[in-house]
Write an enzyme that holds these catalytic residues in place. Structure first.
Site, PDB file in Angstrom:
ATOM      1  N   HIS A  36       0.812  -1.211   0.000  1.00 29.38           N
ATOM      2  CA  HIS A  36       0.000   0.000   0.000  1.00 29.38           C
ATOM      3  C   HIS A  36       0.852   1.271   0.000  1.00 29.38           C
ATOM      4  O   HIS A  36       1.905   1.339   0.627  1.00 29.38           O
ATOM      5  CB  HIS A  36      -0.933   0.014   1.209  1.00 29.38           C
ATOM      6  CG  HIS A  36      -0.191   0.068   2.525  1.00 29.38           C
ATOM      7  ND1 HIS A  36       0.209   1.238   3.115  1.00 29.38           N
ATOM      8  CD2 HIS A  36       0.212  -0.930   3.353  1.00 29.38           C
ATOM      9  CE1 HIS A  36       0.830   0.969   4.248  1.00 29.38           C
ATOM     10  NE2 HIS A  36       0.846  -0.342   4.423  1.00 29.38           N
ATOM     11  N   ASP A  37       0.411   2.257  -0.753  1.00 29.00           N
ATOM     12  CA  ASP A  37       0.990   3.609  -0.762  1.00 29.00           C
ATOM     13  C   ASP A  37       2.412   3.654  -1.293  1.00 29.00           C
ATOM     14  O   ASP A  37       3.111   4.658  -1.108  1.00 29.00           O
ATOM     15  CB  ASP A  37       0.937   4.231   0.639  1.00 29.00           C
ATOM     16  CG  ASP A  37      -0.473   4.328   1.187  1.00 29.00           C
ATOM     17  OD1 ASP A  37      -1.271   5.083   0.604  1.00 29.00           O
ATOM     18  OD2 ASP A  37      -0.791   3.631   2.171  1.00 29.00           O
ATOM     19  N   GLY A  90       4.799  -1.473   2.682  1.00 30.11           N
ATOM     20  CA  GLY A  90       4.069  -0.234   2.439  1.00 30.11           C
ATOM     21  C   GLY A  90       4.960   0.998   2.391  1.00 30.11           C
ATOM     22  O   GLY A  90       5.983   1.088   3.069  1.00 30.11           O
TER      23      GLY A  90
END
Length: 259
Positions: free
Chosen positions: A118-119, A136
């Site tokens: 994520h991100d 992440g």
């Protein structure tokens, strides 16, 4: 051409000349640009915004919800640029409230079983070999090459034109133009092959080598090395790129090889 055996939500926005093979799954909140090819059993989840001419191979999953306990179901995105090759079983999670969006640029090759958490923010013209795992909020800059089986800790940054040797575990930032390997990960010199392939001449390479001598050969800590480079080495694009990267590093850059 969209196969009648594919599952494509009627709300999905599909561009021109897109090929979707049998048993692919396309969710409703998805945009797929012109010329893409989504192969059998690939899954494109809600929140994906995909550019043109991407190839997504079988069993890849793009835009699944983050593997993050802080994720509470907020609306987030996964943005993919143009001309990417996303091989078998690659997983790219969408963002969280932290940054809202996971981003992958253009002209990248993501080999089989790569995971992008994520991100994360990936630039363009990057090659990631098989089974690399990115936690992440990792950032990978343009023209980096990451060898197979590498593991990258959250928030780590991999600079432009970097070469990471296969099987490396990374928890520190890798500054531009560097080659990194060993256990624990250490600076092993410049990515000479990559620089020559990208058109860097002998004078530019010698300048970059001189800059890195301040970090890895002289008896200076990182702060002292930055100050000495600013005082002693004339301004150039390479110098400024290295200094900006090092000064903005929150995790610190990889150490040199211990003798």
């Amino acid at each position: 051409m969209i196969s009648t055996l594919a599952s494509v939500d009627s709300k999905a926005k599909i561009g021109n000349n897109v090929q979707i093979d049998p048993f692919a799954v396309i969710a409703g909140d998805v945009e797929i640009g012109d010329g893409c090819h989504i192969m059998s059993n690939a899954v494109i989840c809600d929140g994906v915004r995909m550019g043109k001419n991407n190839r997504v191979f079988p069993h890849a999953t793009i835009g699944a919800v983050p593997q993050d306990l802080k994720f509470k179901g907020e609306y987030t995105l996964c943005e993919i640029g143009d001309n990417n090759t996303i091989r078998e079983c690659v997983t790219i999670n969408r963002g969280t409230a932290s940054k809202n969006t996971t981003k992958v640029g253009s002209n990248n090759l993501l080999m089989a079983y790569v995971h992008i958490g994520h991100d994360c923010v990936f630039g363009s013209n990057i090659i990631v070999s098989n089974a690399c795992q990115f936690a992440g909020e990792v950032q990978v800059f343009d023209c980096a090459v990451v060898g197979g089986g590498s593991l990258v800790h959250q928030f780590t940054r991999i600079g432009p034109y970097v070469m990471v040797q296969g099987g490396t575990r990374l928890g520190k930032d890798i500054p531009p133009f560097a080659m990194v390997g060993r256990e624990p990960a250490a600076f092993e010199g410049l990515n000479l092959v990559g620089l020559k392939r990208r058109g860097f001449d002998a004078q530019q390479i010698a300048e970059i080598q001189n800059i890195y001598s301040y970090f890895y050969q002289k008896p200076l800590n990182t702060t002292q090395a930055v100050q000495a480079i600013e005082a002693e080495i004339p301004q150039s694009d390479a110098r400024d790129m290295i200094l900006e990267f090092v000064k903005s590093s929150s995790r610190g850059i990889v150490p040199g090889v211990k003798k």
